[in-house]
Scaffold this motif. Sequence first.
Motif, PDB file in Angstrom:
ATOM      1  N   LEU A  96      47.312  39.401  39.772  1.00  0.00           N
ATOM      2  CA  LEU A  96      48.659  39.843  40.128  1.00  0.00           C
ATOM      3  C   LEU A  96      49.100  41.064  39.328  1.00  0.00           C
ATOM      4  CD1 LEU A  96      50.571  36.445  40.550  1.00  0.00           C
ATOM      5  CD2 LEU A  96      49.446  37.865  42.283  1.00  0.00           C
ATOM      6  N   ARG A 111      53.622  37.430  44.207  1.00  0.00           N
ATOM      7  CA  ARG A 111      54.323  37.117  42.963  1.00  0.00           C
ATOM      8  C   ARG A 111      55.533  36.220  43.180  1.00  0.00           C
ATOM      9  NH1 ARG A 111      53.932  43.235  41.616  1.00  0.00           N
ATOM     10  NH2 ARG A 111      52.009  43.388  40.380  1.00  0.00           N
ATOM     11  N   TYR A 120      41.608  37.342  43.085  1.00  0.00           N
ATOM     12  CA  TYR A 120      42.628  37.545  44.119  1.00  0.00           C
ATOM     13  C   TYR A 120      42.502  36.499  45.224  1.00  0.00           C
ATOM     14  CZ  TYR A 120      45.015  39.573  48.127  1.00  0.00           C
ATOM     15  OH  TYR A 120      45.815  39.753  49.234  1.00  0.00           O
ATOM     16  N   LEU A 179      50.760  42.346  46.360  1.00  0.00           N
ATOM     17  CA  LEU A 179      51.070  41.659  45.107  1.00  0.00           C
ATOM     18  C   LEU A 179      52.538  41.251  45.025  1.00  0.00           C
ATOM     19  CD1 LEU A 179      48.989  43.585  42.410  1.00  0.00           C
ATOM     20  CD2 LEU A 179      48.314  41.724  43.945  1.00  0.00           C
TER      21      LEU A 179
END
Length: 202
Positions: free
Chosen positions: A105, A84, A190, A80
């Motif tokens: 996220l 990000r 995801y 993640l």
Amino acid sequence: MDLLLARLARLQPDLGGTARLDKDNGLRLPLREYEEIFAAHGWEIHRSEQAEGNSYWVLKRPGVPAVDRRDPLFLKGPGLDELRRHPAAREAAARAKRDFGIDPLSSIALRETRERHLRYYREGVRYGGLGSVSLLALIVLAIAGARHFANPAVFVPAALLVAGMVVGFAGAARALRRRKAATRNYQQAYERVVHAVITPSG
């Protein structure tokens, strides 16, 4: 020591909540000292593993559920923190949240997905174990008592083992379906984010 601390500073958990640290760091400290160093940096030893001729610690955050990196049923892909950093990932995550009701996220969402995965995975392992043990015992019984199958002393245990086998394998299959359903929304969200990052727009 500096090499170990530098590696710890760069360490990031993967999707399963673990991080792998090479044991080859020039130090030969007692295990207890390693545990204290890891704890001071917010990690604990999950297990050890060998891979490609090297030895590693697999670390996790204390109190955080962890999925084995070799688990074929769990998500694979960038962590993640890496995702990000990409504007495209953040935009895709916002769209995914609208479509799937979950923010891919979000560390909390990922943790909850791991917890659901582990709950049904362990349930499946328990049921699968029951089915496997029952099957093996039934085979042994069939070989040893084939000539006396009509005898209640053989027939009744055999019937119980058949029931255990059916319950075990059916329960394992049900747990697998429940695990898939419980993690589907996060997985789809995801995967949309990852696709947005690796597929250039325009």
